[in-house]
Design an enzyme around this catalytic site. Structure first.
Site, PDB file in Angstrom:
ATOM      1  N   ASN A   9       1.789  10.915  -0.187  1.00  0.00           N
ATOM      2  CA  ASN A   9       2.244   9.607  -0.668  1.00  0.00           C
ATOM      3  C   ASN A   9       1.050   8.909  -1.306  1.00  0.00           C
ATOM      4  O   ASN A   9       0.143   8.477  -0.598  1.00  0.00           O
ATOM      5  CB  ASN A   9       2.778   8.799   0.529  1.00  0.00           C
ATOM      6  CG  ASN A   9       3.161   7.380   0.148  1.00  0.00           C
ATOM      7  OD1 ASN A   9       3.197   7.027  -1.029  1.00  0.00           O
ATOM      8  ND2 ASN A   9       3.448   6.562   1.165  1.00  0.00           N
ATOM      9  N   TRP A  10       1.056   8.858  -2.629  1.00  0.00           N
ATOM     10  CA  TRP A  10      -0.099   8.258  -3.322  1.00  0.00           C
ATOM     11  C   TRP A  10      -0.072   6.734  -3.269  1.00  0.00           C
ATOM     12  O   TRP A  10      -1.019   6.086  -3.686  1.00  0.00           O
ATOM     13  CB  TRP A  10      -0.126   8.739  -4.783  1.00  0.00           C
ATOM     14  CG  TRP A  10      -0.659  10.142  -4.941  1.00  0.00           C
ATOM     15  CD1 TRP A  10      -0.931  11.042  -3.943  1.00  0.00           C
ATOM     16  CD2 TRP A  10      -1.002  10.799  -6.179  1.00  0.00           C
ATOM     17  NE1 TRP A  10      -1.423  12.209  -4.474  1.00  0.00           N
ATOM     18  CE2 TRP A  10      -1.472  12.094  -5.846  1.00  0.00           C
ATOM     19  CE3 TRP A  10      -0.953  10.422  -7.513  1.00  0.00           C
ATOM     20  CZ2 TRP A  10      -1.900  13.006  -6.818  1.00  0.00           C
ATOM     21  CZ3 TRP A  10      -1.368  11.340  -8.481  1.00  0.00           C
ATOM     22  CH2 TRP A  10      -1.840  12.616  -8.129  1.00  0.00           C
ATOM     23  N   GLU A 162       5.794   7.608  11.383  1.00  0.00           N
ATOM     24  CA  GLU A 162       4.511   7.032  10.989  1.00  0.00           C
ATOM     25  C   GLU A 162       4.226   5.789  11.831  1.00  0.00           C
ATOM     26  O   GLU A 162       4.691   4.691  11.504  1.00  0.00           O
ATOM     27  CB  GLU A 162       4.533   6.632   9.509  1.00  0.00           C
ATOM     28  CG  GLU A 162       4.743   7.787   8.559  1.00  0.00           C
ATOM     29  CD  GLU A 162       4.135   7.520   7.180  1.00  0.00           C
ATOM     30  OE1 GLU A 162       3.482   8.418   6.655  1.00  0.00           O
ATOM     31  OE2 GLU A 162       4.297   6.403   6.654  1.00  0.00           O
ATOM     32  N   GLY A 229      -1.214  10.001   3.336  1.00  0.00           N
ATOM     33  CA  GLY A 229      -1.577   8.973   2.366  1.00  0.00           C
ATOM     34  C   GLY A 229      -2.917   9.289   1.727  1.00  0.00           C
ATOM     35  O   GLY A 229      -3.016  10.125   0.826  1.00  0.00           O
ATOM     36  N   GLY A 230      -3.967   8.650   2.224  1.00  0.00           N
ATOM     37  CA  GLY A 230      -5.300   8.740   1.617  1.00  0.00           C
ATOM     38  C   GLY A 230      -5.756  10.159   1.318  1.00  0.00           C
ATOM     39  O   GLY A 230      -6.301  10.428   0.233  1.00  0.00           O
TER      40      GLY A 230
HETATM   41  P1  13P Z   1      -2.736   7.549   5.601  1.00  0.00           P
HETATM   42  O1  13P Z   1      -2.642   9.068   5.598  1.00  0.00           O
HETATM   43  O2  13P Z   1      -3.630   7.028   4.525  1.00  0.00           O
HETATM   44  O3  13P Z   1      -3.016   7.019   6.963  1.00  0.00           O
HETATM   45  O4  13P Z   1      -1.259   7.023   5.195  1.00  0.00           O
HETATM   46  C1  13P Z   1      -0.157   7.523   5.857  1.00  0.00           C
HETATM   47  C2  13P Z   1       1.052   7.050   5.139  1.00  0.00           C
HETATM   48  O5  13P Z   1       1.388   5.883   5.175  1.00  0.00           O
HETATM   49  C3  13P Z   1       1.825   8.042   4.374  1.00  0.00           C
HETATM   50  O6  13P Z   1       3.051   7.538   3.964  1.00  0.00           O
END
Ligand code: 13P
Length: 248
Positions: A9-10, A162, A229-230
């Site tokens: 998820n960008w 999440e 995410g990141g």
């Molecule tokens: P991170 O991997 O940056 O913690 O984000 C998780 C997220 O919200 C994916 O949708």
């Protein structure tokens, strides 16, 4: 029986230059042993679908519940599909918070996504306050019954757990905590949709998944992949996560 899924998820990150990362990812995984999904900003969707090729799927990060109409700035599920998406993330905690999205909204969007032929990746997760008050499973149960529409199958639904306090914080629940919630989600899906459908829906963990912790997380029963995410923004970070899932 469930094909594993590594989803990125960008969020609101990336302009055209970021497509080089997707290109690198596609080059590194020409024949992946798991499904790979990248959800870039909608502005990049069309180009991302071209760059990603056959081995990597692309998806949206939200859609409107209606198919068309007077909704300035919104995108329908059919539009995402037309741009090359095969999936869409719905009910992410950032949208629930930033846009006041409620379970009803998420359910209507998920229905629209499924009708347009997209996989709905529906997100659930508790806040730190809710976890500390021992309300996690109640919150998850409420989000599931409110956000997941009736017509789902193992093909059109993915559920992402999440925990809000783990998103972008570097904090990760213990493997026991992840396992408890994933087992709970699986049991509820089986109860509501029957064992066949309930067992076929893929469950992703999301929240500070990194190359260094991915293998442990993927070893937890009922974790069928991750929503990242990141660490999905750079091919060098996401690639080892995909590799960890392939060997899980
Ligand atoms: P991170 O991997 O940056 O913690 O984000 C998780 C997220 O919200 C994916 O949708």
């Amino acid at each position: 029986m469930r094909r594993k899924l590594a989803a990125g998820n960008w969020k609101m990150n990336g302009t055209g230059a970021a497509l080089a990362e997707l290109e690198a990812l596609a080059a590194a995984h020409p024949a992946p042993g798991v499904d790979i999904l990248i959800c870039p900003p909608a502005t990049l969707l069309h180009r991302a679908a071209e760059v990603a090729g056959d081995a990597i799927a692309v998806g949206g990060q939200d859609c409107h519940a209606n198919a068309s109409g007077a909704h300035t700035g919104d995108l329908s599920a059919g539009m995402l599909r037309d741009a090359g998406a095969t999936a869409v993330i719905l009910g992410h905690s950032e949208r629930r918070e930033d846009h006041d999205e409620r379970n009803d909204d998420v359910r209507a969007k998920a229905r629209a996504a499924m009708e347009a032929g997209l996989i709905a990746v529906i997100c659930v997760g508790e806040s730190l306050e809710q976890r500390e008050a021992a309300n996690t499973l109640d919150i998850i149960a409420g989000q599931m019954s409110g956000s997941i529409p009736d017509q789902c199958t193992g093909e059109n639904l993915v559920v992402a757990y999440e925990p809000i306090w783990a998103i972008g914080t570097g904090k990760v629940p213990t493997l026991e905590q992840i396992g408890e919630v994933h087992d709970f989600i699986r049991a509820r899906l089986e109860r509501r949709f029957g064992e066949g459908v309930g067992r076929s829906v893929r469950l992703l963990y999301g929240g500070s998944v990194k190359p260094g912790n991915a293998a442990d997380i993927f070893g937890v029963p009922n974790v069928d992949g991750a929503l990242v995410g990141g660490a999905s923004l750079k091919a060098d970070d996401f690639s080892p996560i995909i590799a960890a899932l392939e060997s899980a």
